[in-house]
Design a protein around this motif. Sequence first.
Motif, mmCIF file in Angstrom:
data_model
loop_
_atom_site.group_PDB
_atom_site.id
_atom_site.type_symbol
_atom_site.label_atom_id
_atom_site.label_comp_id
_atom_site.label_asym_id
_atom_site.label_seq_id
_atom_site.Cartn_x
_atom_site.Cartn_y
_atom_site.Cartn_z
ATOM 1 N N THR A 1 13.210 0.550 -2.812
ATOM 2 C CA THR A 1 12.413 -0.686 -2.771
ATOM 3 C C THR A 1 12.810 -1.704 -3.828
ATOM 4 N N ASN A 2 13.556 -1.270 -4.847
ATOM 5 C CA ASN A 2 13.913 -2.136 -5.985
ATOM 6 C C ASN A 2 12.666 -2.710 -6.659
ATOM 7 N N GLY A 3 11.578 -1.957 -6.601
ATOM 8 C CA GLY A 3 10.331 -2.378 -7.249
ATOM 9 C C GLY A 3 9.405 -3.193 -6.379
ATOM 10 N N GLY A 4 9.834 -3.606 -5.208
ATOM 11 C CA GLY A 4 9.010 -4.455 -4.342
ATOM 12 C C GLY A 4 8.177 -3.646 -3.366
ATOM 13 N N PRO A 5 7.461 -4.321 -2.489
ATOM 14 C CA PRO A 5 7.252 -5.777 -2.497
ATOM 15 C C PRO A 5 6.185 -6.185 -3.509
ATOM 16 N N ALA A 6 6.347 -7.351 -4.108
ATOM 17 C CA ALA A 6 5.395 -7.911 -5.076
ATOM 18 C C ALA A 6 5.121 -6.963 -6.230
ATOM 19 N N SER B 1 5.814 -1.307 -6.288
ATOM 20 C CA SER B 1 6.448 -0.022 -6.597
ATOM 21 C C SER B 1 7.306 -0.112 -7.859
ATOM 22 N N MET B 2 7.083 -1.145 -8.656
ATOM 23 C CA MET B 2 7.878 -1.344 -9.866
ATOM 24 C C MET B 2 7.493 -0.325 -10.932
ATOM 25 N N GLN C 1 0.811 -1.225 0.000
ATOM 26 C CA GLN C 1 0.000 0.000 0.000
ATOM 27 C C GLN C 1 0.841 1.270 0.000
ATOM 28 N N PHE C 2 2.012 1.218 0.658
ATOM 29 C CA PHE C 2 2.754 2.451 0.895
ATOM 30 C C PHE C 2 4.125 2.512 0.218
ATOM 31 N N SER C 3 4.569 1.447 -0.404
ATOM 32 C CA SER C 3 5.923 1.447 -0.980
ATOM 33 C C SER C 3 6.063 2.481 -2.092
ATOM 34 N N LEU C 4 5.099 2.513 -3.013
ATOM 35 C CA LEU C 4 5.164 3.478 -4.111
ATOM 36 C C LEU C 4 4.964 4.902 -3.601
ATOM 37 N N VAL C 5 4.094 5.048 -2.613
ATOM 38 C CA VAL C 5 3.852 6.372 -2.019
ATOM 39 C C VAL C 5 5.130 6.918 -1.399
ATOM 40 N N SER C 6 5.879 6.060 -0.707
ATOM 41 C CA SER C 6 7.138 6.486 -0.082
ATOM 42 C C SER C 6 8.138 6.966 -1.129
ATOM 43 N N CYS C 7 8.229 6.244 -2.231
ATOM 44 C CA CYS C 7 9.125 6.656 -3.320
ATOM 45 C C CYS C 7 8.671 7.974 -3.933
#
Length: 299
Positions: A239-244, A247-248, A157-163
Amino acid sequence: MQKKQHRLKNNAYAYLLITPGLLMIGIILVFPLVRGILSGFFKQEINSLSLVEWNNFRNYKLLMDDPSFWMTLGNTGIWVLVVVSLQYLLGLGTALLLNKKYFGRSVARSLVLIPWVIPTIAGTLTWQWIFDYQYGLLNYLLRALGLQGINWLGSTQFSLVSCMITAIWKASPFVTMILLAALQSIDVQLYEAADIDGATVFQKFWSITLPGIKTVTITCLIMRTIWTFNQFDIVSIMTNGGPANSSMILPVYTYLTAFSFNQLNYAAAIACTGILLILPIAIAYIILNTREARGVKRV
């Protein structure tokens, strides 16, 4: 006749001078670009640079059926739209504040540039620490307020938001400086005349400020769209695009496909698709610059 010969001689001399530069551009830019485009249509061994066998568009057929690609494409669209929009809005608001006259304005203008001048790796690693679940500053503040910490970089939910937050912080000063320069080019007498006519702050902003920075705004948005679409470092580090794959984005997906999964030809097909997506925006930027140059020449 002599003038014409003299002009031709000067032109030939000019072309001779720029020939080494053109050759270097061809070797460094054009050849890899053409080679990359061709790679998407051939089979190639990982330990060889030769294009072995025509694959009958196999890479592009696989691309159309690849759910990870479509997820990545959706993430990239969200990434570009949100980051560029908020960079512009934050940059515009900051530029409007820095355009006012007040004590310490010069210091404020210098401080605003700090995120832009900090190396991307250093800034991104700092934000990675801020978002860390166990030891990060953000979760420390949340827990101090009696709230539960959030797994910013480890949740879908938040990985892309953080980036996105990191990217907005990093490049907003660039937008600020460009828009501030445009604001300072607007004639102050226009605002004085509007004050005499009893115009409100919003009316002055809508009728004077926005039209005055229109051309710069379009140029800035196009540049930021291209740069954000191609941005690799922030997502790769955090994140290197993760998780799952949550954030790719396209540049990271292309890199991992080529150098982690050793699928060079498939990665070339992904990269070419990205070029086709960004090409209309790049053409619009070239057309806009050409029109501006013609306008300057006429003046």
